[in-house]
Design an enzyme around this catalytic site. Structure first.
Site, PDB file in Angstrom:
ATOM      1  N   ASN A 149       0.881  -1.180   0.000  1.00 51.90           N
ATOM      2  CA  ASN A 149       0.000   0.000   0.000  1.00 51.90           C
ATOM      3  C   ASN A 149       0.913   1.222   0.000  1.00 51.90           C
ATOM      4  O   ASN A 149       1.494   1.573   1.005  1.00 51.90           O
ATOM      5  CB  ASN A 149      -0.883  -0.052   1.256  1.00 51.90           C
ATOM      6  CG  ASN A 149      -1.712   1.204   1.419  1.00 51.90           C
ATOM      7  OD1 ASN A 149      -1.826   2.023   0.501  1.00 51.90           O
ATOM      8  ND2 ASN A 149      -2.318   1.375   2.601  1.00 51.90           N
ATOM      9  N   LYS A 184       0.263   4.268  -0.336  1.00 51.17           N
ATOM     10  CA  LYS A 184      -0.327   5.479   0.275  1.00 51.17           C
ATOM     11  C   LYS A 184      -0.029   6.696  -0.617  1.00 51.17           C
ATOM     12  O   LYS A 184       0.044   6.550  -1.841  1.00 51.17           O
ATOM     13  CB  LYS A 184       0.179   5.646   1.707  1.00 51.17           C
ATOM     14  CG  LYS A 184      -0.080   4.387   2.546  1.00 51.17           C
ATOM     15  CD  LYS A 184       0.083   4.594   4.015  1.00 51.17           C
ATOM     16  CE  LYS A 184      -0.202   3.277   4.729  1.00 51.17           C
ATOM     17  NZ  LYS A 184      -0.070   3.366   6.166  1.00 51.17           N
ATOM     18  N   HIS A 240      -9.571   1.478   4.566  1.00 55.45           N
ATOM     19  CA  HIS A 240      -8.329   1.690   5.314  1.00 55.45           C
ATOM     20  C   HIS A 240      -8.598   2.662   6.459  1.00 55.45           C
ATOM     21  O   HIS A 240      -9.358   3.620   6.314  1.00 55.45           O
ATOM     22  CB  HIS A 240      -7.234   2.227   4.386  1.00 55.45           C
ATOM     23  CG  HIS A 240      -5.881   2.176   5.017  1.00 55.45           C
ATOM     24  ND1 HIS A 240      -5.458   3.107   5.928  1.00 55.45           N
ATOM     25  CD2 HIS A 240      -4.869   1.266   4.912  1.00 55.45           C
ATOM     26  CE1 HIS A 240      -4.251   2.797   6.352  1.00 55.45           C
ATOM     27  NE2 HIS A 240      -3.862   1.668   5.741  1.00 55.45           N
ATOM     28  N   GLU A 297      -6.948   5.025   7.661  1.00 55.02           N
ATOM     29  CA  GLU A 297      -6.664   6.439   7.382  1.00 55.02           C
ATOM     30  C   GLU A 297      -7.824   7.090   6.648  1.00 55.02           C
ATOM     31  O   GLU A 297      -8.153   8.260   6.875  1.00 55.02           O
ATOM     32  CB  GLU A 297      -5.358   6.550   6.574  1.00 55.02           C
ATOM     33  CG  GLU A 297      -4.137   6.284   7.451  1.00 55.02           C
ATOM     34  CD  GLU A 297      -2.958   5.665   6.710  1.00 55.02           C
ATOM     35  OE1 GLU A 297      -2.936   5.684   5.462  1.00 55.02           O
ATOM     36  OE2 GLU A 297      -2.062   5.129   7.393  1.00 55.02           O
ATOM     37  N   GLU A 314      -5.846  -4.572  10.381  1.00 58.90           N
ATOM     38  CA  GLU A 314      -4.755  -3.629  10.671  1.00 58.90           C
ATOM     39  C   GLU A 314      -5.066  -2.862  11.953  1.00 58.90           C
ATOM     40  O   GLU A 314      -5.886  -1.941  11.935  1.00 58.90           O
ATOM     41  CB  GLU A 314      -4.607  -2.623   9.531  1.00 58.90           C
ATOM     42  CG  GLU A 314      -4.280  -3.264   8.203  1.00 58.90           C
ATOM     43  CD  GLU A 314      -3.732  -2.252   7.205  1.00 58.90           C
ATOM     44  OE1 GLU A 314      -2.636  -2.498   6.704  1.00 58.90           O
ATOM     45  OE2 GLU A 314      -4.377  -1.217   6.968  1.00 58.90           O
ATOM     46  N   GLY A 332       2.196   2.321  10.795  1.00 60.78           N
ATOM     47  CA  GLY A 332       3.195   3.369  10.645  1.00 60.78           C
ATOM     48  C   GLY A 332       3.864   3.785  11.942  1.00 60.78           C
ATOM     49  O   GLY A 332       4.566   4.782  12.001  1.00 60.78           O
ATOM     50  N   SER A 362       3.111  -2.052  10.492  1.00 57.94           N
ATOM     51  CA  SER A 362       4.545  -2.204  10.763  1.00 57.94           C
ATOM     52  C   SER A 362       5.067  -3.615  10.485  1.00 57.94           C
ATOM     53  O   SER A 362       5.922  -4.125  11.207  1.00 57.94           O
ATOM     54  CB  SER A 362       4.860  -1.792  12.203  1.00 57.94           C
ATOM     55  OG  SER A 362       4.501  -0.432  12.396  1.00 57.94           O
TER      56      SER A 362
HETATM   57  P1  PGA Z   1       2.633   0.147   7.643  1.00 57.11           P
HETATM   58  O1  PGA Z   1       1.203   0.383   7.010  1.00 57.11           O
HETATM   59  O2  PGA Z   1       3.117  -1.178   7.105  1.00 57.11           O
HETATM   60  O3  PGA Z   1       3.472   1.287   7.181  1.00 57.11           O
HETATM   61  O4  PGA Z   1       2.460   0.079   9.105  1.00 57.11           O
HETATM   62  C1  PGA Z   1       0.294  -0.610   6.777  1.00 57.11           C
HETATM   63  C2  PGA Z   1      -0.942  -0.066   6.123  1.00 57.11           C
HETATM   64  O5  PGA Z   1      -1.369   1.035   6.479  1.00 57.11           O
HETATM   65  O6  PGA Z   1      -1.496  -0.712   5.244  1.00 57.11           O
END
Ligand code: PGA
Length: 642
Positions: free
Chosen positions: A398, A400, A485, A487, A557, A563, A603
């Site tokens: 992903n 982003k 997601h 976010e 997640e 993140g 992460s």
């Molecule tokens: P990350 O993000 O691996 O940077 O923690 C995962 C995601 O948001 O899909």
């Protein structure tokens, strides 16, 4: 029909090879003599030394026996069938030559156990050659009697048995099965009598002529009541002289007890004198036919005990009776009677020590294979909890809101080349900003890397400035879309209802949805994670039909791990993945739950991916930060190779 023919042919060949190998191994010297006969017939008689013909005899019998066993158990089917065909072709040519030119009277394929004429042998070989062709043509139609992993046991066991137990022991002592007209129990007196009366008989060449007086004592010896020792040595020059003490003891014993003792030999006077000189032998010597002596006993020296014209004992020079055996008169001792081990007891011995272990091994092997088959069948039963996991493993990136078009293309190209060179063990997807999709779709090998968007609109089309519809995503060549997601839920206020619409539109346009769920830190601390994920599923995807739900990939997640560098432990992740699967099972049944791919995100890195992916309910990852560098992302993909 074809299978039946192949297996009948296999059985015929197996039996013929096992029998032929066995009877040859039982009498290695007899086989050696036969080989020497062949060599003489070919004019090579003098060229090949004895040790080579004897080795050839042992090797030939071992080879035949092992090939027969391999055919019987269907071991190394292709290779064995080729060797058997070559061997049979050579044998058939050889026996055709024998049948046409008749240089020796019988081929010796079954030793002395079954004597065939040369033409009988040739036709027998034609049958076997036909069988060999059939087996060679379709070797894989022979079902295995034993699994591949245990075949080496059968081969080694058979090898040791035939080489050491049968051939080795027969060479050291005497053939364990004696098919010749001088086996223990033979009434020589009767046989001789019949020969004298003009019957066809194997004793025509049996004579004993005292070397000193030239008198023929055959009749006297055979007609004598009581015991007679006959020491047999076709050629005293080559006789084993390591047991002279034992021999002299036996001679003294015979003198003490009044049993006649003669040495039968085909040696010349010189040879006899030489023997007398080196051994101090005082017993009388008789001239006898050389071949007859070799037939009487397969040992140079050998000792024979006659009682009333019947052969009751035979010894090789390696196991002559010793002092303890020779006490008292033969009339009352065990040695003076026919031995108790009959052919039946010998066969029983072989059945117990060779056949039975192989039968038991085969049964155990088949039982194991059968139980394995049962386990597998149970595992394939959807009702069985321990089902073999067939669901798709995926590692999805992903991106982003990272990378401009050029950087994005460069990364996608690098990844494309890397994974083309080193194929992944799982499905790989990259989800990129809308702007990259069409360009990347041009060169991405989508058999290896799937392409997806990170979002799509909750409206089909129209006046929604700045939005990108599912149809537009699909038209770029992408196949996936991430929806829900955290976010997007948090920053763009995407509610379960909005997401529900997005899922429907994505599916309507043929996009596969990676649907994200997960709790916040506060929710986790309040122990509400199960509740949260359940509500998220119910709010946006549990409305789907079973067929449509099967097309969804779930990504769990935990928001607190995204993140942040804080990963859920593998145990934490597994626990909630298992819970997610259980609620899918409640809604759609076990089979759907078992087939649903549930990814972990937050992460996830190359360092922790193997531990996470090793958990039974974690089917891969949704990767943010670590998907922005080819090497990092590849490291996670490779976790499926560990
Ligand atoms: P990350 O993000 O691996 O940077 O923690 C995962 C995601 O948001 O899909």
């Amino acid at each position: 029909m074809k299978k039946l023919a192949v297996n009948i042919a296999r059985l015929i060949l197996a039996v013929a090879f096992i029998l032929s190998g066995f009877v040859k191994a039982v009498d290695p010297l007899g086989t050696q003599y036969k080989i020497q006969d062949y060599l003489v017939a070919m004019g090579l008689g003098r060229l090949i030394p004895d040790f080579m013909t004897l080795s050839a005899s042992v090797l030939l019998s071992t080879l035949e026996f092992i090939l027969g066993i391999c055919l019987l158990f269907a071991i190394r089917r292709r290779m064995v069938s080729k060797i058997v065909l070559v061997l049979m072709a050579a044998m058939t040519l050889l026996t055709l030559w024998l049948a046409l030119t008749d240089p020796i009277s019988d081929c010796g394929c079954f030793g002395d156990a079954l004597v065939l004429t040369n033409w009988q042998t040739f036709w027998k070989n034609i049958v076997l050659l036909t069988a060999a062709v059939i087996v060679w043509r379709y070797p894989l139609l022979m079902p295995r009697l034993i699994g591949e992993t245990n075949q080496w046991i059968v081969m080694n066991y058979s090898g040791v048995f035939i080489l050491l137990v049968i051939a080795g022991r027969s060479l050291y002592t005497l053939p364990q099965f004696d098919f010749r007209p001088y086996h223990v129990g033979t009434n020589l007196r009767q046989g001789w009598q019949r020969m004298m009366e003009g019957e066809d008989s194997p004793y025509a060449e049996l004579f004993m002529e005292l070397t000193d007086e030239g008198e023929d004592i055959t009749e006297d010896v055979l007609n004598r009541e009581g015991y007679t020792f006959l020491l047999v040595s076709p050629h005293l020059e080559q006789a084993d002289d390591s047991q002279l003490d034992a021999l002299n003891q036996i001679y003294e014993y015979s003198l003490d007890n009044g049993y006649p003792f003669y040495c039968l030999t085909a040696s010349t006077e010189k040879g006899i004198n030489h023997w007398r000189n080196i051994t101090g032998a005082e017993y009388p010597f008789c001239n006898t036919d050389d071949i007859t002596l070799k037939t009487i006993i397969r040992s140079n020296l050998g000792l024979l005990l006659l009682k009333d014209g019947v052969i009751i004992r035979k010894w090789s020079h390696n196991n002559l009776p010793d002092e303890q055996d020779l006490t008292g008169e033969l009339e009352t001792s065990e040695l003076g009677q026919l031995p108790s081990d009959t052919v039946a007891t010998k066969i029983l011995w072989i059945l117990t020590w060779f056949v039975l272990p192989l039968v038991l091994l085969t049964l155990a092997d088949r039982l194991w294979a059968w139980s394995g088959w049962l386990r597998k069948r149970n595992n394939n039963n959807p009702l069985n909890k321990e089902k073999v996991i067939m669901r798709k493993k995926i590692v999805a990136g992903n991106w982003k809101m990272n990378m401009n078009l050029q950087d994005g293309i460069a990364l996608a190209k690098e990844l494309n080349e890397t994974l083309k060179a080193d194929k992944p063990n799982c499905g790989v997807v990259i989800c990129t900003p809308f702007i990259h999709l069409a360009s990347i779709a041009q060169f991405l090998d989508q058999d290896i890397i799937g392409l997806g968007a990170e979002n799509c609109a909750d409206k089909e089309k129209g006046a929604f400035t700045g939005e990108v519809s599912a149809e537009m995503v699909k038209s770029t060549g992408a196949q996936y879309v991430i929806l829900g997601h955290s976010e997007r839920r948090e920053y763009y206020k995407e509610t379960p209802e909005i997401l529900k619409e997005k899922v429907l539109l994505a599916q309507k346009n043929g996009l596969k949805v990676i649907f994200c769920i997960g709790e916040s830190l506060a929710e986790r601390e309040a122990g509400k994670q199960n509740e949260v994920v359940k509500a998220e599923l119910e709010g946006s995807v549990f409305n789907l039909s079973e067929e449509d739900f099967r097309k969804i990939v779930i990504a769990y997640e935990p928001i607190w791990a995204i993140g942040t560098g804080k990963t859920a432990t593998a145990e934490q992740a597994e626990e909630i993945h298992a819970y997610i699967r259980s609620i899918i099972a409640e809604k759609y049944g076990n089979a759907v739950a078992e087939d649903t791919t549930i990814l972990y995100g937050g992460s996830c890195k190359a360092s922790n991916a193997p531990e996470l992916f090793a958990k039974p309910d974690i089917d891969g990852g949704l990767i943010g930060g670590a998907s922005l560098k080819c090497a990092d992302f590849k490291g996670i993909i490779d976790a499926w190779k560990k």
